[in-house]
Structures are given as C-alpha cells and as structure tokens.
Design an enzyme around this catalytic site. Structure first.
Site, PDB file in Angstrom:
ATOM      1  N   GLY A 240       3.630   7.222   4.263  1.00  0.00           N
ATOM      2  CA  GLY A 240       5.045   7.496   4.021  1.00  0.00           C
ATOM      3  C   GLY A 240       6.034   7.075   5.084  1.00  0.00           C
ATOM      4  O   GLY A 240       7.242   7.162   4.850  1.00  0.00           O
ATOM      5  N   GLU A 274      -2.727   7.597   6.090  1.00  0.00           N
ATOM      6  CA  GLU A 274      -2.830   6.574   5.037  1.00  0.00           C
ATOM      7  C   GLU A 274      -1.581   5.711   4.976  1.00  0.00           C
ATOM      8  O   GLU A 274      -0.916   5.639   3.939  1.00  0.00           O
ATOM      9  CB  GLU A 274      -3.035   7.273   3.681  1.00  0.00           C
ATOM     10  CG  GLU A 274      -4.210   8.219   3.634  1.00  0.00           C
ATOM     11  CD  GLU A 274      -4.202   9.101   2.391  1.00  0.00           C
ATOM     12  OE1 GLU A 274      -3.155   9.218   1.724  1.00  0.00           O
ATOM     13  OE2 GLU A 274      -5.254   9.673   2.081  1.00  0.00           O
ATOM     14  N   PRO A 275      -1.218   5.041   6.049  1.00  0.00           N
ATOM     15  CA  PRO A 275       0.009   4.251   6.022  1.00  0.00           C
ATOM     16  C   PRO A 275      -0.165   2.947   5.238  1.00  0.00           C
ATOM     17  O   PRO A 275      -1.202   2.288   5.317  1.00  0.00           O
ATOM     18  CB  PRO A 275       0.252   3.949   7.506  1.00  0.00           C
ATOM     19  CG  PRO A 275      -1.120   3.956   8.101  1.00  0.00           C
ATOM     20  CD  PRO A 275      -1.932   4.941   7.319  1.00  0.00           C
ATOM     21  N   ARG A 277       3.200   0.959   3.705  1.00  0.00           N
ATOM     22  CA  ARG A 277       4.437   0.211   3.895  1.00  0.00           C
ATOM     23  C   ARG A 277       4.720  -0.114   5.363  1.00  0.00           C
ATOM     24  O   ARG A 277       5.139  -1.224   5.681  1.00  0.00           O
ATOM     25  CB  ARG A 277       5.586   1.039   3.324  1.00  0.00           C
ATOM     26  CG  ARG A 277       6.903   0.293   3.269  1.00  0.00           C
ATOM     27  CD  ARG A 277       8.060   1.233   2.909  1.00  0.00           C
ATOM     28  NE  ARG A 277       7.778   2.182   1.873  1.00  0.00           N
ATOM     29  CZ  ARG A 277       8.131   2.045   0.593  1.00  0.00           C
ATOM     30  NH1 ARG A 277       8.791   0.974   0.209  1.00  0.00           N
ATOM     31  NH2 ARG A 277       7.834   2.973  -0.286  1.00  0.00           N
ATOM     32  N   ARG A 313      10.973  -4.155  -7.148  1.00  0.00           N
ATOM     33  CA  ARG A 313      11.579  -3.012  -6.456  1.00  0.00           C
ATOM     34  C   ARG A 313      13.090  -2.879  -6.698  1.00  0.00           C
ATOM     35  O   ARG A 313      13.563  -1.772  -6.956  1.00  0.00           O
ATOM     36  CB  ARG A 313      11.269  -3.048  -4.955  1.00  0.00           C
ATOM     37  CG  ARG A 313       9.757  -3.071  -4.641  1.00  0.00           C
ATOM     38  CD  ARG A 313       9.448  -2.801  -3.170  1.00  0.00           C
ATOM     39  NE  ARG A 313       9.725  -1.422  -2.823  1.00  0.00           N
ATOM     40  CZ  ARG A 313      10.779  -1.017  -2.158  1.00  0.00           C
ATOM     41  NH1 ARG A 313      11.660  -1.899  -1.719  1.00  0.00           N
ATOM     42  NH2 ARG A 313      10.970   0.252  -1.909  1.00  0.00           N
ATOM     43  N   TYR A 317      13.837   0.616  -8.432  1.00  0.00           N
ATOM     44  CA  TYR A 317      14.367   1.674  -7.563  1.00  0.00           C
ATOM     45  C   TYR A 317      15.754   1.340  -7.022  1.00  0.00           C
ATOM     46  O   TYR A 317      16.236   2.024  -6.121  1.00  0.00           O
ATOM     47  CB  TYR A 317      13.464   1.895  -6.336  1.00  0.00           C
ATOM     48  CG  TYR A 317      11.981   1.889  -6.569  1.00  0.00           C
ATOM     49  CD1 TYR A 317      11.366   2.926  -7.259  1.00  0.00           C
ATOM     50  CD2 TYR A 317      11.179   0.865  -6.064  1.00  0.00           C
ATOM     51  CE1 TYR A 317       9.996   2.933  -7.454  1.00  0.00           C
ATOM     52  CE2 TYR A 317       9.808   0.874  -6.254  1.00  0.00           C
ATOM     53  CZ  TYR A 317       9.223   1.905  -6.944  1.00  0.00           C
ATOM     54  OH  TYR A 317       7.873   1.909  -7.123  1.00  0.00           O
ATOM     55  N   CYS A 356      14.352 -12.759 -18.976  1.00  0.00           N
ATOM     56  CA  CYS A 356      15.343 -12.386 -19.978  1.00  0.00           C
ATOM     57  C   CYS A 356      15.584 -10.885 -20.015  1.00  0.00           C
ATOM     58  O   CYS A 356      15.186 -10.193 -20.959  1.00  0.00           O
ATOM     59  CB  CYS A 356      14.893 -12.884 -21.343  1.00  0.00           C
ATOM     60  SG  CYS A 356      14.658 -14.650 -21.306  1.00  0.00           S
ATOM     61  N   GLU A 357      16.186 -10.363 -18.978  1.00  0.00           N
ATOM     62  CA  GLU A 357      16.523  -8.941 -18.863  1.00  0.00           C
ATOM     63  C   GLU A 357      17.747  -8.836 -17.965  1.00  0.00           C
ATOM     64  O   GLU A 357      17.789  -9.486 -16.915  1.00  0.00           O
ATOM     65  CB  GLU A 357      15.417  -8.155 -18.140  1.00  0.00           C
ATOM     66  CG  GLU A 357      14.101  -8.104 -18.831  1.00  0.00           C
ATOM     67  CD  GLU A 357      13.832  -6.764 -19.517  1.00  0.00           C
ATOM     68  OE1 GLU A 357      14.693  -5.856 -19.447  1.00  0.00           O
ATOM     69  OE2 GLU A 357      12.769  -6.659 -20.128  1.00  0.00           O
ATOM     70  N   TYR A 385       4.357  -3.322  -1.689  1.00  0.00           N
ATOM     71  CA  TYR A 385       4.743  -3.062  -3.085  1.00  0.00           C
ATOM     72  C   TYR A 385       5.518  -4.240  -3.674  1.00  0.00           C
ATOM     73  O   TYR A 385       6.435  -4.060  -4.473  1.00  0.00           O
ATOM     74  CB  TYR A 385       5.523  -1.739  -3.196  1.00  0.00           C
ATOM     75  CG  TYR A 385       4.781  -0.588  -2.538  1.00  0.00           C
ATOM     76  CD1 TYR A 385       3.632  -0.091  -3.137  1.00  0.00           C
ATOM     77  CD2 TYR A 385       5.184  -0.058  -1.320  1.00  0.00           C
ATOM     78  CE1 TYR A 385       2.909   0.937  -2.525  1.00  0.00           C
ATOM     79  CE2 TYR A 385       4.469   0.964  -0.708  1.00  0.00           C
ATOM     80  CZ  TYR A 385       3.344   1.459  -1.312  1.00  0.00           C
ATOM     81  OH  TYR A 385       2.636   2.467  -0.706  1.00  0.00           O
TER      82      TYR A 385
HETATM   83  N1  LLP Z   1      -1.255   7.966   0.402  1.00  0.00           N
HETATM   84  C1  LLP Z   1      -0.956   8.329  -0.861  1.00  0.00           C
HETATM   85  C2  LLP Z   1      -1.689   9.439  -1.457  1.00  0.00           C
HETATM   86  C3  LLP Z   1       0.039   7.638  -1.574  1.00  0.00           C
HETATM   87  O1  LLP Z   1       0.332   8.019  -2.799  1.00  0.00           O
HETATM   88  C4  LLP Z   1       0.724   6.560  -0.958  1.00  0.00           C
HETATM   89  C5  LLP Z   1       1.762   5.811  -1.675  1.00  0.00           C
HETATM   90  C6  LLP Z   1       0.382   6.203   0.370  1.00  0.00           C
HETATM   91  C7  LLP Z   1      -0.609   6.937   1.011  1.00  0.00           C
HETATM   92  C8  LLP Z   1       1.048   5.087   1.108  1.00  0.00           C
HETATM   93  O2  LLP Z   1       2.376   5.354   1.321  1.00  0.00           O
HETATM   94  P1  LLP Z   1       3.298   4.434   2.269  1.00  0.00           P
HETATM   95  O3  LLP Z   1       2.801   4.599   3.677  1.00  0.00           O
HETATM   96  O4  LLP Z   1       3.153   3.033   1.797  1.00  0.00           O
HETATM   97  O5  LLP Z   1       4.658   4.972   2.082  1.00  0.00           O
HETATM   98  N2  LLP Z   1       6.078   1.441  -5.197  1.00  0.00           N
HETATM   99  C9  LLP Z   1       6.887   2.268  -4.325  1.00  0.00           C
HETATM  100  C10 LLP Z   1       6.054   3.082  -3.375  1.00  0.00           C
HETATM  101  C11 LLP Z   1       5.009   3.958  -4.041  1.00  0.00           C
HETATM  102  C12 LLP Z   1       4.174   4.751  -3.075  1.00  0.00           C
HETATM  103  C13 LLP Z   1       2.972   5.311  -3.736  1.00  0.00           C
HETATM  104  N3  LLP Z   1       2.098   6.070  -2.872  1.00  0.00           N
HETATM  105  C14 LLP Z   1       7.888   1.366  -3.604  1.00  0.00           C
HETATM  106  O6  LLP Z   1       7.886   0.166  -3.855  1.00  0.00           O
HETATM  107  O7  LLP Z   1       8.694   1.840  -2.806  1.00  0.00           O
END
Ligand code: LLP
Length: 433
Positions: A240, A274-275, A277, A313, A317, A356-357, A385
């Site tokens: 996150g 669990e990084p 992004r 994205r 979003y 086409c959107e 992503y």
């Molecule tokens: N752990 C779990 C349980 C998760 O659900 C996720 C992301 C992560 C770790 C990794 O999170 P990060 O460090 O990447 O923030 N498609 C969206 C983001 C969806 C995130 C889903 N879960 C976007 O493009 O912003």
C-alpha cells in the site's frame, strides 16, 4: 544517482538509452522498465526496515512480467500471490515458494491443494469458510497448513474508494472484533497452524497515520492470539505505500518505517510486507506515438496509439499520470514539476486512444505543447497496474515490454500478434453444432 528516467537536453532517456531509440526498435505502445529503479526501490525497502530484517514479498499483481519477477527473485525478494496463475509465474521465474504468501478471498480447493503442495510460506486467510476449506484439504493431504489470519483493522487509509480494503465493510479479511472468536475455532482444526497475523489496509496510501493505527491494533491482537496458544511468528503488514504520480505527494519509505518498526518490534514477530506499487510504479513508463491531432468544438485531442486497453487506470480511477513529449520542443522545459501551474508554450489537450469509448482517455485538458503525427509521448508512473490490467478490447494486441539495464534493452514480453488473439477461438470455426 541520476533518475532512471531523465531528460538529457531535449531527449528522454531510460538509464543510458534514449527512449526514442527504444520506440524505434520495439515499436509503440511500449512499456519500458528500468532495472536500476526496480532494484533501487527493493533496496530502499530493505534499508528502511533493516532493523527487523523484513521479508519483502513483492506483490506479483502489480506487475507480473517474468523478467521483473526474476529480477526480484535474484535480489532475494519473496512474493505475494493471489492465484495459482501467479504461483506458476513465481515458480517459472525461479522465485522461492517457501517465501511466498498466498492471499485472496476466493481460493478454490484446487488452488489450496496446489499451494500446499508447492510449500508456500503461509496462506492469508480471509474468512471462516476458507479456514474450513484449507483445514479439509490439508488433512486430506496429511499436511499442516501454515496460515495467517487476515484482519481488517477498520482504519481509513484515505485513498481512492476502489482501492480501500481495510475497513469493516470490506469484502477482504475479517472484522478485527471477531478475530479472537475465529482464532478460537482454529484451535480445533488439526489441519491448520496459525503462525501469522495479516493486514492490508489499501493501496496508494500517502499518509503514515493509518499504518500506525493499524499496527497498534495488530500488536494487541497478536498478544491475545498467543495467549490463546497460537504460535504467531509473523506480522504481515501488507502493501500500500503510495508513490508520486504528480510529484511530491508520496512519503519516503522511512516515514512509514518510523511508525511500523517500533510496533512490530514490540510484537516480537518477524515482519513481512507485500509492496507492489512502491517497487514497480515509478520504474516503468508507457511510450506512445501520436497518430492524429484533431479539434472538436473548443476541445483539442491528441490521438495516440496507447489506449484504455493498454493502461486503464485513468478510465477506471480517474488517476493522474504525468505525460510529456519524449523530445521536448525548443524553448520548453523538461517535464514541469507542477502540472496545475500555467506552463508557457502549452495548451490543454485531451490525450486519447483509438478505442471506441468516451472513457478511452489517458489525460483530460492536459497542458502539452503542440505535437504532430509521429511524435512520441511518455506516460510516466505506469509500471504498476499497467500491463497487468491491459486487455485485448477492440482486438488490440497488448504492448511489448522492455527491461533496460544501463545501455542494454531486453525484450521481456514480445508484442502480441493477431494470431495470439484469434488462435484460442479458431475452434469456433472448426466445430459445427
Ligand atoms: N497485498 C494485498 C493483499 C493486496 O490486495 C495488494 C493490492 C497489495 C498487497 C499490493 O499493494 P500495493 O503495494 O501495490 O499498493 N489496480 C489498482 C490497485 C489495486 C491494488 C490491489 N491490491 C490501481 O491501479 O491503483
């Protein structure tokens, strides 16, 4: 260190290679990743949390390219997976499955069996029904399944509502208030060994307070779970950490570490995280080429060859990605630090694709200099992503992906061909009902 993506004079470079050269060699749209950026971010995470010798489980869903997974595995990363498909990827890339955690709200029995046989470090369990399913599969195999309870600490991470996950009403994990009761039932499940506590409060989080609140609740719960007899050895704080999409909005990783480290130290657990992004987001860009320019009423459109199917994205979003020409016209600066401020020499343009959107846009009313057919654009912060969420909508082959290291560029996924797209459906032409 020079920024992995930087301008030399008017030209954009990825490490030591001109982006224009990559576009000419591999075509557009093209995802370009920087090895230095990827390994640098992984190292920064390890350093910020060094005191706890963290297990960094790179979140495969953010970018699952085998070349990137291999790079992560070579640098000693573990993995966070959410499907057996991702398990296959980790295995193919030579990643360690005993350093892999398996999350997801809907694991099937087949997936549970495959992950148990593969020897994953632990399952992040999201519901009582899942506990029963894992217990049953483990007993049938004569195994003990290592699990972590995923709890929702009920904090607001103040991010986009689609990527908020740790609230009470979320489909993920379990309500923290019920965790103790659930944990008691685990004591009576001989196929399970509860060795961890897991939480993931959301994605693209740019303030540290929600982590502080969440880990404090976690420490408390861990003490109670241990008192119950569970051998909790891992505190998995999820992913996150937010990145700079505009510039300036992200907090340094060390700020997050400052609130997380003392709490995890107090818990006496090993830290897992669990990084996704924060490792790959700013390590990748999408290169596109202008096909046409056009005006409609008072709107100016830049129609280029990357579309919502390549990077969804913005459409999904309304997320912001910096966009700037690969070759900056005379008299203009390298990408502006602030896209909201007036930028002389630019006019507002909608950057759109050929799909086409009406929702097919990468940016709206974006200040850009006048551009013409054939010019190249860079769409920044596209490493996470991006490609993983690409589709074949409008029967568009998905982009190629290139991994740059210094002066070398390696194709890590070739561009799809039309036969790649049509092949699985040829059966429809061969069989008659
Ligand atoms: N752990 C779990 C349980 C998760 O659900 C996720 C992301 C992560 C770790 C990794 O999170 P990060 O460090 O990447 O923030 N498609 C969206 C983001 C969806 C995130 C889903 N879960 C976007 O493009 O912003």
């Amino acid at each position: 260190m020079t920024e992995p993506f930087h301008y030399r004079g008017p030209n954009l470079y990825c490490e030591e290679l001109p982006a224009a050269e990559l576009a000419a060699r591999f075509g557009t749209p093209l995802y370009v990743y920087s090895t230095a950026a990827l390994t640098g971010q992984l190292k920064a995470l390890h350093e910020a949390f060094a005191e706890l010798e963290p297990l960094v489980c790179y979140s495969v869903k953010a970018n699952s390219n085998l070349g990137i997974l291999k790079l992560m595995a070579d640098q000693g990363s573990g993995f966070d997976i959410v499907s057996v498909g991702e398990l296959h990827r980790v295995r193919a890339a030579g990643g360690r499955l005993d350093q892999t955690v398996f999350a997801g709200v809907g694991k099937t029995d087949d997936e549970i069996r495959a992950a148990l046989e593969a020897g994953v470090l632990m399952f992040n369990v999201e519901s009582e029904a899942e506990l029963e399913a894992i217990d049953a599969v483990a007993r049938a195999l004569g195994r003990l399944a290592p699990i972590a309870l995923r709890v929702n600490p009920d904090v607001d991470p103040k991010t986009h509502r689609y990527i908020t996950t740790g609230k009470k009403q979320s489909k993920f994990g379990m309500d923290i208030e019920r965790a103790e009761r659930v944990a008691r039932t685990v004591l009576a499940m001989p196929g399970l060994e509860m060795i961890g506590l897991h939480m993931h409060i959301g994605s693209q989080i740019t303030s540290v307070e929600p982590y502080g609140d969440a880990v404090a609740k976690g420490v408390d719960l861990i003490a109670r779970l241990r008192a119950m007899g569970h051998p909790i050895a891992w505190f998995n704080i999820g992913g996150g950490f937010g990145i700079a999409y505009r510039g300036g909005e992200a907090r340094p990783i060390s700020d997050f570490a400052r609130v997380i480290v003392p709490a995890v130290r107090e818990s006496g657990c090993r830290l897992a995280m669990e990084p996704g992004r924060v490792i790959v987001g700013n390590a990748g860009i999408l290169l596109s080429r202008v096909i046409f320019t056009k005006t409609s009423g008072d709107k100016a459109f830049l129609i280029q060859d990357a579309a919502m199917n390549d990077l969804i994205r913005p459409a999904l979003y309304e997320s912001f990605h910096r966009i700037w020409p690969v070759r900056v016209p005379d008299g203009l600066p390298a990408p502006p630090a602030d896209f909201e401020a007036a930028i002389p020499g630019t006019t507002p343009q909608d950057v759109v694709g050929p799909v086409c959107e009406t929702g097919d846009f990468l940016a709206k009313d974006r200040p850009l200099p006048p551009l013409k057919r054939g010019d190249l654009l860079a769409i920044f912060s596209a490493g996470a992503y991006g490609m993983v969420m690409a589709s074949n909508y409008n029967t568009r082959p998905r982009p190629a992906e290139v991994l740059v290291a210094g002066r070398n560029a390696r194709l890590v996924r070739r561009r799809e061909t039309y036969e790649d797209l049509l092949g699985p459906e040829r059966v429809a032409l061969e069989t008659t009902v």
